[in-house]
Design a protein around this motif. Sequence first.
Motif, PDB file in Angstrom:
ATOM      1  N   GLN A 173      45.747  39.348  44.306  1.00 27.49           N
ATOM      2  CA  GLN A 173      44.843  39.263  43.163  1.00 27.49           C
ATOM      3  C   GLN A 173      43.525  39.991  43.400  1.00 27.49           C
ATOM      4  OE1 GLN A 173      45.408  35.310  41.127  1.00 27.49           O
ATOM      5  NE2 GLN A 173      45.989  34.696  43.177  1.00 27.49           N
ATOM      6  N   THR A 352      40.942  40.757  40.277  1.00 30.06           N
ATOM      7  CA  THR A 352      39.541  40.387  40.126  1.00 30.06           C
ATOM      8  C   THR A 352      38.763  40.825  41.342  1.00 30.06           C
ATOM      9  OG1 THR A 352      38.003  38.615  39.597  1.00 30.06           O
ATOM     10  CG2 THR A 352      39.836  38.011  41.041  1.00 30.06           C
TER      11      THR A 352
ATOM     12  N   THR B 148      41.157  31.821  42.622  1.00 31.60           N
ATOM     13  CA  THR B 148      42.062  32.617  41.782  1.00 31.60           C
ATOM     14  C   THR B 148      43.314  31.827  41.379  1.00 31.60           C
ATOM     15  OG1 THR B 148      43.189  33.443  43.751  1.00 31.60           O
ATOM     16  CG2 THR B 148      41.354  34.763  42.925  1.00 31.60           C
ATOM     17  N   LYS B 154      40.211  32.792  37.073  1.00 27.51           N
ATOM     18  CA  LYS B 154      39.995  34.041  37.821  1.00 27.51           C
ATOM     19  C   LYS B 154      39.164  35.042  37.032  1.00 27.51           C
ATOM     20  CE  LYS B 154      43.877  36.551  38.146  1.00 27.51           C
ATOM     21  NZ  LYS B 154      45.195  36.931  38.694  1.00 27.51           N
ATOM     22  N   VAL B 168      34.224  34.314  44.902  1.00 29.07           N
ATOM     23  CA  VAL B 168      35.604  33.967  44.560  1.00 29.07           C
ATOM     24  C   VAL B 168      36.465  33.996  45.814  1.00 29.07           C
ATOM     25  CG1 VAL B 168      37.619  34.524  43.151  1.00 29.07           C
ATOM     26  CG2 VAL B 168      35.326  34.889  42.231  1.00 29.07           C
ATOM     27  N   GLU B 170      40.204  34.032  47.278  1.00 25.79           N
ATOM     28  CA  GLU B 170      41.566  34.328  46.825  1.00 25.79           C
ATOM     29  C   GLU B 170      42.539  33.300  47.392  1.00 25.79           C
ATOM     30  OE1 GLU B 170      43.112  38.223  47.735  1.00 25.79           O
ATOM     31  OE2 GLU B 170      44.890  37.890  46.505  1.00 25.79           O
TER      32      GLU B 170
END
Lengths: 430, 430
Positions: A173, A352, B148, B154, B168, B170
């Motif tokens: 991702q 992302t 995510t 996400k 963020v 993952e």
Amino acid sequence: MSDNFQVKSNPDLWATLDMDIDRFMNVPPMLTDAFKNIFLSQQNRPKMMAYFDDMVSNIFTGRIQELVEAKAEGRPVIGTFCVYVPEEIVQAANGVCIGLCGGSQGSIADAEKILPRNICPMVKSAFGFKVGRLCPLFQAVDFVYGETTCDAKKKTWELLDHYVPTHVMEIPQMKRERDKRLWVEEVRVFKQAIEERVDKEITEEDLKAGIETLNRKSEAMQRLNNLRHHNPSPISGRDMLLIQQIAFYDIPERYTAKVHELCDELEQRIADQSFAATQGTPRVMVSGTPMALPNWKLHNIIEGAGAIVVNEESCIGTRYYKDTIDTGGASMDQMLEKLTERYMKIDCSCFTPNDDRIDQVIKEYRDSGAEGIIDYCLQFCHTYNIEAVKLREACAKEGIPFMAIESDYSPEDVGQLQTRVEAFLEQIQE
Amino acid sequence: MSDNFQVKSNPDLWATLDMDIDRFMNVPPMLTDAFKNIFLSQQNRPKMMAYFDDMVSNIFTGRIQELVEAKAEGRPVIGTFCVYVPEEIVQAANGVCIGLCGGSQGSIADAEKILPRNICPMVKSAFGFKVGRLCPLFQAVDFVYGETTCDAKKKTWELLDHYVPTHVMEIPQMKRERDKRLWVEEVRVFKQAIEERVDKEITEEDLKAGIETLNRKSEAMQRLNNLRHHNPSPISGRDMLLIQQIAFYDIPERYTAKVHELCDELEQRIADQSFAATQGTPRVMVSGTPMALPNWKLHNIIEGAGAIVVNEESCIGTRYYKDTIDTGGASMDQMLEKLTERYMKIDCSCFTPNDDRIDQVIKEYRDSGAEGIIDYCLQFCHTYNIEAVKLREACAKEGIPFMAIESDYSPEDVGQLQTRVEAFLEQIQE
């Protein structure tokens, strides 16, 4: 041409594929009508469109016969739903890759007997084709290779596996070094799965040849899309969308040759000032989610309103063919890495951050000479839907007219979309 | 008790947090009313609920004051939206972890000015709290750590970053060895980010202490949930949901002590045959998506219909505390690995496949002495929504009554849900 066109039927062939023939018998005539209305009603189409029209005519017969013959030769026939599944490797094993994304309302009721209603119509359409035994392409594949690019697909593959063997490739991702390591391993596992299927190792030469075949296909599509950007365009957006859809089920070498023949014709048309639209026709670029065959809804609305679509920033569009792979002097490991890097350049909203896509959309807008962007989002596709917020902001900053549309395959919103598209065209003509 | 209860206000404190005070002034009285109706109207509650009621009373004042003081001491205050963000590491750095999942309809209109409407209400509620400056907890955090785990979250974190620094993490989508390697690296990066914030290295002793603090909290919650499984239950489902919600914003050590005090009381209540429901009250287990404070809608409907909720298989529920981490004789690397393994046992539907969750739901159903399962899905949550298909199949196979509900935070579907829940209760009593 229009009068003779017919999407062909072959119940005997379908019977060998465990189809629901009684229900499916209705599909070819419906597709014939839709195709005549949307495509064959156009004026002054390139002559080479006859090949692509023929591919539609044979989609349930001649092409299926080719797949059946490929299987009889022991070649693997693999269904996919995403441009992240590396078809170079299938090609290297002398296999066949078939895109199975569903673009039809007709199979959605079948899917909704099992799946939730409020998920993406493309996923429902594809799943419904399989559970309803309503798609000869789906019935002809040995197994399917799904991926994890969105919540709805990822979880639907678990259910699809009850109906057809379904492998899943994990797509990370983010796009950092550790994501690349995971991704390269996934590509290796994919290669092993294909090798096991054909019971033969893929050599460096095989892979190099596979990559080069698909490089040539991408280059042909790039050439075509560049020619189409001419103002005025020598080919309609509908025809371009169709050609890009056919890329997912035609034989790569044959398709590449035919695309080049079309390109030659388009060059001549440009020289002859023979265009698909007059000077001053509003030029619209479409960005966003893919439009699987026979999803021609938005293009038909846009071009029906007097504009022309001049670019598709989409998986069934530039995302599929904008990059090629350098194979020069590369070992197997290096090629698998370069191949993965090519895939990492595809800027799906499942990543992302995904700001490269915003830049790419703006770049394609400039390159295509468009005058506005219509961002298309399949209903309930959260990633493209939310990414449209950023895209809108970027377009506002660049002074690019922008409209976001979320839609499914039903005809219910056509009137409303027509009104919105017409208003948008008025805006960009001011 | 009921008459004196009040969710407190402190506009002076809120003014220091850049709140929209004019709008927020309406929130405490509304929450007061809801809390009185849903919680304080219950008969024969455990006396120790006074502590948790007090936590609600102070949610916008006393607890915020504690966060402000922690920040004044240089301690990091980090907001999270998911049980996959490793709070042991925040604890090890003497920091504060606050769960910011939104459970309120009140902030959704703020979110929908920017986000699409057809995404998860929890994501919209949280995002709306921030853009509307309507949540003192959100306003008090230094930064947030998203992940995510779903498409909507996400992509929303990319937008949230415009309003508050948003990191963020993952989370991979499968649980194989290569996914674990990626995940351990993510945990290491998280640790580095926290260390940078506090400008101090987290030692082995720090991490061990952090893990043990949260182990003790998990053990207390396990003890509580086991006691609650007694038939008849000594505590209502509403009160249990509330306690599990408060776990995400209380101080771990204090919370652990209070949960144990409550457990002691419940043991006495069981000995005294003093229950929250009579023998024969239908026992329902809820599975699925989390219910963030103040989302008490489904529990209120179920218990309002005369049943009792005896288990929450949810992130605000057993998924949060069912596993602990063995720290015996472990080095930093080993601890980070064991910590990651603990997180890998959390069976969120974002993973594919996720069959461990199906087994876990059945196990919790048996352990809790439930008579039926209501699977709760936040609207537009594709992963839980599609996974419910498998869960329904597994329950049918096991002969477990099962009903799937998809709902948001609006009051509009309450009547319809009541009817469905009542029909389900009739079914399980037959």
